[in-house]
Design a protein around this motif. Structure first.
Motif, mmCIF file in Angstrom:
data_model
loop_
_atom_site.group_PDB
_atom_site.id
_atom_site.type_symbol
_atom_site.label_atom_id
_atom_site.label_comp_id
_atom_site.label_asym_id
_atom_site.label_seq_id
_atom_site.Cartn_x
_atom_site.Cartn_y
_atom_site.Cartn_z
ATOM 1 N N THR A 117 25.148 41.873 44.519
ATOM 2 C CA THR A 117 24.927 42.934 43.532
ATOM 3 C C THR A 117 25.890 42.749 42.363
ATOM 4 O O THR A 117 26.845 41.974 42.436
ATOM 5 C CB THR A 117 25.161 44.324 44.148
ATOM 6 O OG1 THR A 117 26.493 44.383 44.690
ATOM 7 C CG2 THR A 117 24.160 44.623 45.259
ATOM 8 N N GLU A 118 25.601 43.475 41.293
ATOM 9 C CA GLU A 118 26.474 43.598 40.126
ATOM 10 C C GLU A 118 26.597 42.277 39.358
ATOM 11 O O GLU A 118 26.021 41.252 39.717
ATOM 12 C CB GLU A 118 27.860 44.142 40.525
ATOM 13 C CG GLU A 118 27.792 45.495 41.234
ATOM 14 C CD GLU A 118 29.170 46.042 41.562
ATOM 15 O OE1 GLU A 118 30.122 45.791 40.805
ATOM 16 O OE2 GLU A 118 29.293 46.713 42.603
ATOM 17 N N ARG A 119 27.346 42.345 38.256
ATOM 18 C CA ARG A 119 27.638 41.165 37.440
ATOM 19 C C ARG A 119 28.953 41.419 36.723
ATOM 20 O O ARG A 119 28.997 42.296 35.879
ATOM 21 C CB ARG A 119 26.498 40.911 36.430
ATOM 22 C CG ARG A 119 26.625 39.595 35.686
ATOM 23 C CD ARG A 119 25.369 39.292 34.887
ATOM 24 N NE ARG A 119 25.417 37.933 34.396
ATOM 25 C CZ ARG A 119 24.364 37.115 34.350
ATOM 26 N NH1 ARG A 119 23.184 37.532 34.776
ATOM 27 N NH2 ARG A 119 24.487 35.898 33.876
ATOM 28 N N PRO A 120 30.058 40.702 37.018
ATOM 29 C CA PRO A 120 30.152 39.602 37.968
ATOM 30 C C PRO A 120 29.727 40.009 39.388
ATOM 31 O O PRO A 120 29.915 41.163 39.783
ATOM 32 C CB PRO A 120 31.630 39.214 37.934
ATOM 33 C CG PRO A 120 32.115 39.667 36.584
ATOM 34 C CD PRO A 120 31.343 40.931 36.330
ATOM 35 N N SER A 121 29.192 39.054 40.111
ATOM 36 C CA SER A 121 28.559 39.315 41.403
ATOM 37 C C SER A 121 29.573 39.734 42.466
ATOM 38 O O SER A 121 30.726 39.301 42.466
ATOM 39 C CB SER A 121 27.835 38.066 41.888
ATOM 40 O OG SER A 121 26.879 37.651 40.953
ATOM 41 N N VAL A 122 29.084 40.570 43.371
ATOM 42 C CA VAL A 122 29.830 40.994 44.549
ATOM 43 C C VAL A 122 28.971 40.680 45.765
ATOM 44 O O VAL A 122 27.752 40.900 45.745
ATOM 45 C CB VAL A 122 30.155 42.503 44.498
ATOM 46 C CG1 VAL A 122 30.846 42.952 45.786
ATOM 47 C CG2 VAL A 122 31.023 42.821 43.287
ATOM 48 N N LEU A 123 29.586 40.141 46.825
ATOM 49 C CA LEU A 123 28.860 39.741 48.031
ATOM 50 C C LEU A 123 29.235 40.607 49.216
ATOM 51 O O LEU A 123 30.415 40.860 49.464
ATOM 52 C CB LEU A 123 29.167 38.265 48.346
ATOM 53 C CG LEU A 123 28.553 37.690 49.630
ATOM 54 C CD1 LEU A 123 27.033 37.646 49.548
ATOM 55 C CD2 LEU A 123 29.110 36.299 49.914
ATOM 56 N N ASN A 124 28.209 41.020 49.964
ATOM 57 C CA ASN A 124 28.399 41.709 51.239
ATOM 58 C C ASN A 124 27.516 41.054 52.297
ATOM 59 O O ASN A 124 26.523 40.395 51.973
ATOM 60 C CB ASN A 124 28.046 43.189 51.121
ATOM 61 C CG ASN A 124 29.149 44.003 50.459
ATOM 62 O OD1 ASN A 124 30.145 44.342 51.082
ATOM 63 N ND2 ASN A 124 28.969 44.297 49.173
ATOM 64 N N GLY A 125 27.870 41.286 53.554
ATOM 65 C CA GLY A 125 27.100 40.729 54.665
ATOM 66 C C GLY A 125 28.006 39.975 55.618
ATOM 67 O O GLY A 125 29.013 39.386 55.212
ATOM 68 N N GLY A 149 31.449 33.080 48.140
ATOM 69 C CA GLY A 149 32.402 33.369 49.200
ATOM 70 C C GLY A 149 33.580 34.229 48.805
ATOM 71 O O GLY A 149 33.904 35.217 49.480
ATOM 72 N N TYR A 150 34.274 33.863 47.725
ATOM 73 C CA TYR A 150 35.446 34.627 47.333
ATOM 74 C C TYR A 150 35.107 35.911 46.602
ATOM 75 O O TYR A 150 36.003 36.675 46.242
ATOM 76 C CB TYR A 150 36.386 33.754 46.491
ATOM 77 C CG TYR A 150 37.045 32.661 47.311
ATOM 78 C CD1 TYR A 150 37.972 32.979 48.298
ATOM 79 C CD2 TYR A 150 36.720 31.324 47.122
ATOM 80 C CE1 TYR A 150 38.570 31.997 49.076
ATOM 81 C CE2 TYR A 150 37.307 30.326 47.883
ATOM 82 C CZ TYR A 150 38.227 30.662 48.859
ATOM 83 O OH TYR A 150 38.807 29.674 49.623
ATOM 84 N N ARG A 151 33.828 36.152 46.412
ATOM 85 C CA ARG A 151 33.390 37.443 45.892
ATOM 86 C C ARG A 151 33.093 38.428 47.039
ATOM 87 O O ARG A 151 32.659 39.547 46.787
ATOM 88 C CB ARG A 151 32.129 37.278 45.035
ATOM 89 C CG ARG A 151 32.288 36.338 43.845
ATOM 90 C CD ARG A 151 32.966 36.987 42.668
ATOM 91 N NE ARG A 151 33.102 36.109 41.514
ATOM 92 C CZ ARG A 151 32.178 35.906 40.593
ATOM 93 N NH1 ARG A 151 31.003 36.499 40.682
ATOM 94 N NH2 ARG A 151 32.413 35.104 39.571
ATOM 95 N N HIS A 152 33.287 37.980 48.284
ATOM 96 C CA HIS A 152 32.986 38.835 49.431
ATOM 97 C C HIS A 152 33.993 39.973 49.513
ATOM 98 O O HIS A 152 35.172 39.814 49.214
ATOM 99 C CB HIS A 152 33.010 38.034 50.730
ATOM 100 C CG HIS A 152 32.312 38.708 51.865
ATOM 101 N ND1 HIS A 152 32.901 39.700 52.619
ATOM 102 C CD2 HIS A 152 31.058 38.557 52.358
ATOM 103 C CE1 HIS A 152 32.034 40.113 53.536
ATOM 104 N NE2 HIS A 152 30.905 39.445 53.401
ATOM 105 N N THR A 153 33.496 41.137 49.918
ATOM 106 C CA THR A 153 34.342 42.327 49.981
ATOM 107 C C THR A 153 35.213 42.352 51.236
ATOM 108 O O THR A 153 36.103 43.196 51.345
ATOM 109 C CB THR A 153 33.477 43.597 49.953
ATOM 110 O OG1 THR A 153 32.510 43.536 51.021
ATOM 111 C CG2 THR A 153 32.748 43.718 48.620
ATOM 112 N N GLY A 154 34.969 41.443 52.183
ATOM 113 C CA GLY A 154 35.753 41.394 53.405
ATOM 114 C C GLY A 154 36.747 40.243 53.404
ATOM 115 O O GLY A 154 37.329 39.903 52.372
ATOM 116 N N ASP A 155 36.938 39.622 54.576
ATOM 117 C CA ASP A 155 37.860 38.494 54.721
ATOM 118 C C ASP A 155 37.164 37.237 54.210
ATOM 119 O O ASP A 155 36.499 36.518 54.961
ATOM 120 C CB ASP A 155 38.275 38.336 56.192
ATOM 121 C CG ASP A 155 39.352 37.280 56.394
ATOM 122 O OD1 ASP A 155 39.530 36.428 55.496
ATOM 123 O OD2 ASP A 155 39.989 37.287 57.456
#
Length: 229
Positions: A117-125, A149-155
């Protein structure tokens, strides 16, 4: 892409192609980087075509990353990639129609996985979910995967490691590779490629744009004379 981790230089900042992309590439055309690209927005299509033609004339492998999240926008991005004559289409949320278009037009397709989602992109999952998703796309015949990968909200590091070491296909770790530590990680995990765009514009690797590109190329190829201390 080959067995060695490749740098893809993106002439983008905050997921937008920079206005002076042609000028920057012209200054860097004899750099050590083989893979060059940019995003689907920021400059007009005619300028995109001219720049990609120049890149290919200089012997570069070309990449368009499409940061769009609907099938219609993804198809438009694939058509843009074809119009520009690029080698690799990265991004888009996977759809069978985009994949079919790429197959019919000899475009190597590396779609996103996960919830982007969003721009710059954010990754979840979760890694497990994204690995299953990637394997489904690979069974259909896509060339590889675009992992934010480094846009992921977790680890992020753990996600990248599990994904790259499990998925048997080229994986490009795209976005926020902004330090030698992160380059070490993606290389150690065995990623086929990683992108750097904003980090060069923000001088994270210290020097002119061309100097930074060459520093990173030398670093990933274990050449002498480069220090990140």
């Amino acid at each position: 892409m080959n067995e060695h981790t490749q740098l893809i230089v993106m002439l983008t900042h905050h997921d937008q192609t920079v206005k002076n992309a042609y000028e920057i590439f012209d200054n860097c055309k004899d750099s050590k980087a083989k893979f060059w690209g940019f995003k689907d927005s920021g400059i007009p299509l005619d300028e995109m075509k001219a720049l990609y033609a120049y890149m290919k004339a200089c012997g570069k492998t070309t990449v368009l990353e499409v940061v769009e999240y609907t099938e219609a926008e993804g198809l438009a991005g694939a058509q843009m990639a074809l119009d520009c004559g690029v080698d690799i289409l990265m991004g888009t949320i996977f759809s069978d129609s985009i994949h079919k278009f790429c197959q019919e037009n000899n475009l190597k397709y590396m779609p996103f996985v996960g919830t982007v989602t969003e721009r710059p992109s954010v990754l979840n999952g979760s890694a497990k979910e994204m690995i299953a998703e990637a394997n489904c796309y690979l069974e259909k015949g896509v060339y590889g995967i675009d992992l934010l990968g480094y846009r992921h909200t977790g680890d992020a590091s753990a996600i990248i490691k599990e994904f790259v070491t499990t998925v048997n296909a080229p994986v490009c770790v795209a976005g926020d590779v902004n330090s030698y530590q992160r380059i070490d990680e993606v290389k150690d995990f065995g990623a086929a490629a990683f992108t750097i765009g904003s980090a060069f514009f923000e001088n994270k690797f210290e020097g002119s744009f061309k100097e930074q590109v060459n520093k990173v190329c030398q670093y990933i190829n274990c050449l002498e004379g480069v220090s990140h201390v």
